[in-house]
Design an enzyme around this catalytic site. Structure first.
Site, mmCIF file in Angstrom:
data_model
loop_
_atom_site.group_PDB
_atom_site.id
_atom_site.type_symbol
_atom_site.label_atom_id
_atom_site.label_comp_id
_atom_site.label_asym_id
_atom_site.label_seq_id
_atom_site.Cartn_x
_atom_site.Cartn_y
_atom_site.Cartn_z
ATOM 1 N N GLU A 115 0.869 -1.190 0.000
ATOM 2 C CA GLU A 115 0.000 0.000 0.000
ATOM 3 C C GLU A 115 0.895 1.226 0.000
ATOM 4 O OE1 GLU A 115 -3.164 -0.085 2.904
ATOM 5 O OE2 GLU A 115 -3.874 -2.019 2.190
ATOM 6 N N HIS A 231 -9.489 9.855 2.660
ATOM 7 C CA HIS A 231 -9.126 8.752 1.757
ATOM 8 C C HIS A 231 -9.376 9.223 0.340
ATOM 9 C CE1 HIS A 231 -8.730 4.860 -0.092
ATOM 10 N NE2 HIS A 231 -8.334 4.356 1.063
ATOM 11 N N ARG A 277 -1.085 9.293 0.905
ATOM 12 C CA ARG A 277 -2.536 9.400 0.772
ATOM 13 C C ARG A 277 -3.014 10.855 0.646
ATOM 14 N NH1 ARG A 277 -5.765 5.468 4.770
ATOM 15 N NH2 ARG A 277 -5.021 3.877 3.351
ATOM 16 N N HIS A 336 -11.821 9.896 6.390
ATOM 17 C CA HIS A 336 -11.554 8.464 6.577
ATOM 18 C C HIS A 336 -10.990 8.149 7.954
ATOM 19 C CE1 HIS A 336 -10.610 4.400 5.335
ATOM 20 N NE2 HIS A 336 -9.320 4.568 5.583
ATOM 21 N N ARG A 371 -1.525 9.310 8.744
ATOM 22 C CA ARG A 371 -1.363 7.893 9.098
ATOM 23 C C ARG A 371 -0.904 7.068 7.903
ATOM 24 N NH1 ARG A 371 -4.749 3.614 8.467
ATOM 25 N NH2 ARG A 371 -6.426 4.977 7.801
HETATM 26 C C1 SIN Z 1 -7.755 1.118 2.454
HETATM 27 O O1 SIN Z 1 -8.036 -0.057 2.367
HETATM 28 O O2 SIN Z 1 -7.474 1.825 1.503
HETATM 29 C C2 SIN Z 1 -7.767 1.753 3.793
HETATM 30 C C3 SIN Z 1 -6.726 1.194 4.642
HETATM 31 C C4 SIN Z 1 -6.429 2.149 5.731
HETATM 32 O O3 SIN Z 1 -7.165 3.106 5.935
HETATM 33 O O4 SIN Z 1 -5.417 1.964 6.402
#
Ligand code: SIN
Length: 508
Positions: A115, A231, A277, A336, A371
């Site tokens: 990620e 998000h 993000r 988010h 985060r």
């Molecule tokens: C996501 O699945 O994109 C969110 C994961 C997260 O907020 O850590």
């Protein structure tokens, strides 16, 4: 008012932080209170990504901590990041031992996916996007079987009980329309975040900063309330809350395109889709504001495997007549996660004796200004358990006189107006003008409805966002001054916010 004396620990909230705290407090008696039925109304059960932890060969807690610190834009407390990442692998294994069905490699290890802003694949997932629901199912079963835990649902947090010395002695809850006072040796707030304060959110809408607002009214120190994570890829199909298109899709190679099909992320960051993000959220915001639209195109990266690999995203798209195997998914940024919260130490202790906080309503300092993806379930498990163990050691205080803080509730139309005002004024891009307008709106609502916890939480966010004149992590001001040379966290009490606000408003 009915009164109940609980000889043990009270946990308010039944997400992963609350249930981890409850399990870890054994053998002390624990009473878990939740407004919603189990595994509803908590963000943990909605989490799609998974849990980040250094579980594979070649990875290390130190590297995970370094990524966590880098993502947090100078504000992560390194000691907290060290605890999180060192205790992370054991926390994931403990959840697996409870029955959480993490995806496995052929050799039986934890499959790890990539990620954004992780320097390597490190996220333990469950069937693509099912991590939160599957983990919460396993933990709820364990909790229901634990003899030291009693759970009561349909109990809504309405207030805190405090003695003359400021010690928190329990809570006031509403059950079937009646208020009930419950005293306990220690109270752990695990009430989740503030998504429900925003018009567009990926979290359950009932999460409106109640725990944060009540703790602030009781005099607790609140940390970093201005840092809200948006998000980038909520699915933009007009649903409230907005379903999420997990970041793991971009980890698998899905790309962001505008309405004409043109890629745009390379214009914003060298890491393109896997940029931090906040950068991706602002890029999508800018594309949408410019009228070009934003879509997540997973046709090539996932395509026919969608139903199998990302069943939750697939179902949400199909319900809106979008087939992500053949069509790009319309996306928009949405509130988010709240990095700010009730300030705690490494064991969940707040500045008020007897009061603990864990999970999203707490601020341990582990997330800084932004985060790192999939660190939130991890934080809930690691720091929830630490808070549970510490709270279990609190002795039952002597009976004594207590005051109670029971805040008013915000009626639905006022709440909706607050949500719109928060998205406008304290959203992805902020400015002094917009934040002042937002504070005016909050003052007007407060004058009519009183200091409802939702308004208190909103005012903490707005006032501290106004005071932070730089850009840092999730907090972006279109009118920012140069970034401060020294990164500083915000630590503030409600009384400071009221005093500063009074001063500013008098000066204008
Ligand atoms: C996501 O699945 O994109 C969110 C994961 C997260 O907020 O850590």
């Amino acid at each position: 008012m009915r009164r109940l004396a609980h000889d043990g620990v009270l946990v308010v909230g039944a997400g992963l932080a609350g249930l981890s705290a409850a399990l870890a407090a054994a053998p002390r008696k624990v009473l878990v209170l939740s407004e919603a039925p189990l595994n509803r109304g908590c963000s943990s059960a909605w989490a799609q990504g998974g849990m980040a932890a250094a579980l594979s060969e070649g990875d290390s807690a130190a590297q995970h901590a370094a990524d966590t610190v880098a993502a947090g834009s100078g504000l992560v407390d390194p000691a907290m990041a060290r605890i999180l990442t060192e205790e992370g692998p054991a926390a994931v294994r403990a959840l697996a031992a409870l029955g959480a069905p993490f995806d496995r490699t052929a050799q039986g290890g934890f499959a790890q996916s990539l990620e954004a802003a992780h320097s390597r694949p490190r996220v333990a997932r469950v069937k693509g996007d099912q991590a939160g629901a599957a983990i919460m199912d396993a933990v709820a079963v364990a909790m229901l079987a634990a003899p030291h835990i009693e759970v009561r649902t349909d109990h809504r947090l309405r207030g805190l009980l405090q003695d003359a010395a400021g010690r928190v002695r329990g809570v006031v809850v509403e059950q079937e329309g009646a208020l009930v006072e419950i005293t306990a040796s220690a109270t752990i707030l695990a009430t989740g975040g503030i998504g429900g304060l925003y018009a567009v959110t990926t979290t359950p809408a009932e999460l409106r900063g109640e725990g944060l607002g009540l703790a602030a009214l009781a005099g607790a120190v609140i940390a970093d309330p201005e840092f809200v994570q948006f998000h980038p890829t909520a699915i933009d199909i007009g649903r409230d809350p907005a379903p999420l298109a997990t970041e793991a899709l971009r980890g698998e190679g899905a790309v962001l395109v505008d309405a004409s099909g043109a890629h745009f992320m390379a214009r914003y960051h060298p890491d393109a889709e896997l940029a931090p993000r906040d950068v991706v959220a602002r890029a999508i915001h800018a594309e949408r504001e410019a009228g070009r639209g934003a879509f997540l195109d997973a046709r090539e990266a996932v395509g026919a495997a969608f139903p199998e690999e990302f069943p939750a995203v697939f179902a949400a798209c199909l319900a809106a007549a979008i087939d992500p195997r053949t069509q790009p998914i319309p996306v928009a940024p949405a509130c988010h996660y709240h990095m700010g919260g009730v300030a705690t130490d490494a064991d969940g202790r707040t500045s008020l004796t007897g009061l603990y906080a864990a999970g999203e309503c707490a601020s341990t300092g582990v997330h800084g200004a932004n985060r790192l993806a999939s660190n939130s379930l991890l934080e809930a498990a690691v720091f929830g358990a630490r808070a549970g163990r510490a709270a279990a050691s609190e002795a039952q205080p002597e009976p004594g006189r207590m005051g109670r803080i029971v805040a008013p509730q915000l009626p639905e139309p006022a709440l909706q107006s607050l949500r719109r005002a928060m998205s406008r004024g304290a959203g992805v891009v902020r400015s002094a003008e917009g934040l002042r307008r937002l504070l005016d709106d909050i003052h007007r609502l407060e004058a009519v409805h009183g200091r409802a916890p939702a308004l208190v939480a909103a005012r903490m966010v707005a006032a501290c966002a106004l005071a932070r004149t730089e850009n840092r992590g999730g907090h972006f001001r279109s009118d920012a001054a140069e970034g401060d040379a020294i990164a500083r966290r915000t630590f503030v009490r409600w009384s400071d916010v009221v005093a500063a606000d009074a001063w500013k408003f008098a000066a204008e």
